[in-house]
Design a protein around this motif. Structure first.
Motif, mmCIF file in Angstrom:
data_model
loop_
_atom_site.group_PDB
_atom_site.id
_atom_site.type_symbol
_atom_site.label_atom_id
_atom_site.label_comp_id
_atom_site.label_asym_id
_atom_site.label_seq_id
_atom_site.Cartn_x
_atom_site.Cartn_y
_atom_site.Cartn_z
ATOM 1 N N CYS A 22 0.874 -1.182 0.000
ATOM 2 C CA CYS A 22 0.000 0.000 0.000
ATOM 3 C C CYS A 22 0.904 1.223 0.000
ATOM 4 C CB CYS A 22 -0.909 -0.011 1.208
ATOM 5 S SG CYS A 22 -1.871 1.503 1.426
ATOM 6 N N ALA A 23 0.881 1.956 -1.098
ATOM 7 C CA ALA A 23 1.698 3.151 -1.225
ATOM 8 C C ALA A 23 0.860 4.382 -0.907
ATOM 9 C CB ALA A 23 2.261 3.251 -2.634
ATOM 10 N N ALA A 24 1.400 5.243 -0.059
ATOM 11 C CA ALA A 24 0.681 6.437 0.376
ATOM 12 C C ALA A 24 1.283 7.687 -0.246
ATOM 13 C CB ALA A 24 0.730 6.539 1.894
ATOM 14 N N SER A 25 0.415 8.661 -0.517
ATOM 15 C CA SER A 25 0.864 9.895 -1.136
ATOM 16 C C SER A 25 1.371 10.906 -0.122
ATOM 17 C CB SER A 25 -0.275 10.524 -1.934
ATOM 18 O OG SER A 25 -1.338 10.867 -1.053
ATOM 19 N N GLU A 26 1.023 10.682 1.129
ATOM 20 C CA GLU A 26 1.255 11.660 2.184
ATOM 21 C C GLU A 26 2.724 11.697 2.607
ATOM 22 O OE1 GLU A 26 -0.626 14.040 3.583
ATOM 23 O OE2 GLU A 26 1.176 14.518 4.693
ATOM 24 N N THR A 28 3.894 12.974 5.222
ATOM 25 C CA THR A 28 4.028 12.721 6.666
ATOM 26 C C THR A 28 3.487 11.343 7.009
ATOM 27 O OG1 THR A 28 1.930 13.799 7.141
ATOM 28 C CG2 THR A 28 3.919 15.155 7.234
ATOM 29 N N PHE A 29 3.642 10.412 6.088
ATOM 30 C CA PHE A 29 3.174 9.039 6.243
ATOM 31 C C PHE A 29 3.595 8.443 7.572
ATOM 32 C CE2 PHE A 29 2.203 4.750 5.064
ATOM 33 C CZ PHE A 29 3.279 3.966 5.477
ATOM 34 N N TRP A 30 4.803 8.794 8.003
ATOM 35 C CA TRP A 30 5.357 8.198 9.216
ATOM 36 C C TRP A 30 4.467 8.470 10.426
ATOM 37 C CZ3 TRP A 30 6.155 11.568 13.138
ATOM 38 C CH2 TRP A 30 6.226 12.924 12.807
ATOM 39 N N ASN A 31 3.631 9.500 10.339
ATOM 40 C CA ASN A 31 2.809 9.937 11.456
ATOM 41 C C ASN A 31 1.446 9.226 11.519
ATOM 42 O OD1 ASN A 31 2.554 11.644 13.722
ATOM 43 N ND2 ASN A 31 1.263 13.047 12.553
ATOM 44 N N TYR A 32 1.179 8.370 10.553
ATOM 45 C CA TYR A 32 -0.123 7.730 10.458
ATOM 46 C C TYR A 32 -0.093 6.293 10.967
ATOM 47 C CZ TYR A 32 -1.994 11.501 7.592
ATOM 48 O OH TYR A 32 -2.449 12.711 7.147
ATOM 49 N N ALA A 33 -1.151 5.905 11.647
ATOM 50 C CA ALA A 33 -1.393 4.495 11.913
ATOM 51 C C ALA A 33 -1.972 3.890 10.638
ATOM 52 C CB ALA A 33 -2.372 4.316 13.064
ATOM 53 N N ASN A 73 8.832 3.673 6.145
ATOM 54 C CA ASN A 73 8.479 5.092 6.124
ATOM 55 C C ASN A 73 9.245 5.856 5.046
ATOM 56 O OD1 ASN A 73 6.609 4.775 8.165
ATOM 57 N ND2 ASN A 73 8.080 5.278 9.785
ATOM 58 N N ALA A 74 10.429 5.383 4.689
ATOM 59 C CA ALA A 74 11.197 6.047 3.635
ATOM 60 C C ALA A 74 10.521 5.909 2.280
ATOM 61 C CB ALA A 74 12.602 5.475 3.583
ATOM 62 N N LYS A 75 9.743 4.837 2.120
ATOM 63 C CA LYS A 75 9.045 4.599 0.849
ATOM 64 C C LYS A 75 7.550 4.898 0.946
ATOM 65 C CE LYS A 75 12.240 1.000 -0.748
ATOM 66 N NZ LYS A 75 12.377 -0.394 -1.218
ATOM 67 N N ASN A 76 7.102 5.391 2.102
ATOM 68 C CA ASN A 76 5.675 5.677 2.296
ATOM 69 C C ASN A 76 4.807 4.459 1.967
ATOM 70 O OD1 ASN A 76 6.491 8.242 2.918
ATOM 71 N ND2 ASN A 76 5.289 9.274 1.353
#
Length: 122
Positions: A22-26, A28-33, A73-76
């Motif tokens: 699952c790739a995220a666009s955000e 600040t992905f690291w901040n999400y559960a 987190n480096a790859k979101n």
């Protein structure tokens, strides 16, 4: 607005393995559960696994010891490694994100991917 794009679903025989991504666009992905849910035909969407921003993991009982959730987190990106698959694992699998702590109820997640089909044949 966070966009989530799942990949990696498919058809596999019982006992086989698949890895969902699952790739995220955000940024600040690291901040999400992050979590994975699944929905089989005629059934409600159910919690499968989740991972906190700090890396703590949670699983529903039926997948413990078979599935592993992880994040880069480096790859979101969040992953779901699924081993020893069973026909009852057949469902559409959805990636979900929320700020704050992990939750296991689908209505507590703010962002969803489009889903990816996993089919396990017996």
């Amino acid at each position: 607005q966070v966009q989530l794009i799942e990949s990696g679903g498919g058809l596999v025989q019982a006992g086989g393995s698949l890895r969902l991504s699952c790739a995220a666009s955000e940024r600040t992905f690291w901040n999400y559960a992050m979590a994975w849910f699944r929905q089989a035909p005629g059934k409600e969407r159910e919690f499968v696994a989740a991972i906190s921003w700090s890396g703590n993991t949670y699983y529903t009982d039926s997948v413990k010891g078979r599935f592993t959730i992880s994040r880069d987190n480096a790859k979101n990106t969040v992953y779901l490694q699924m081993n020893s698959l069973k026909p009852e694992d057949t469902a559409v699998y959805y990636c979900a994100a929320r700020t704050g702590a992990v939750r296991n109820l689908f209505h507590e997640y703010d962002y969803w991917g489009q889903g990816t089909q996993v089919t396990v044949s017996s």
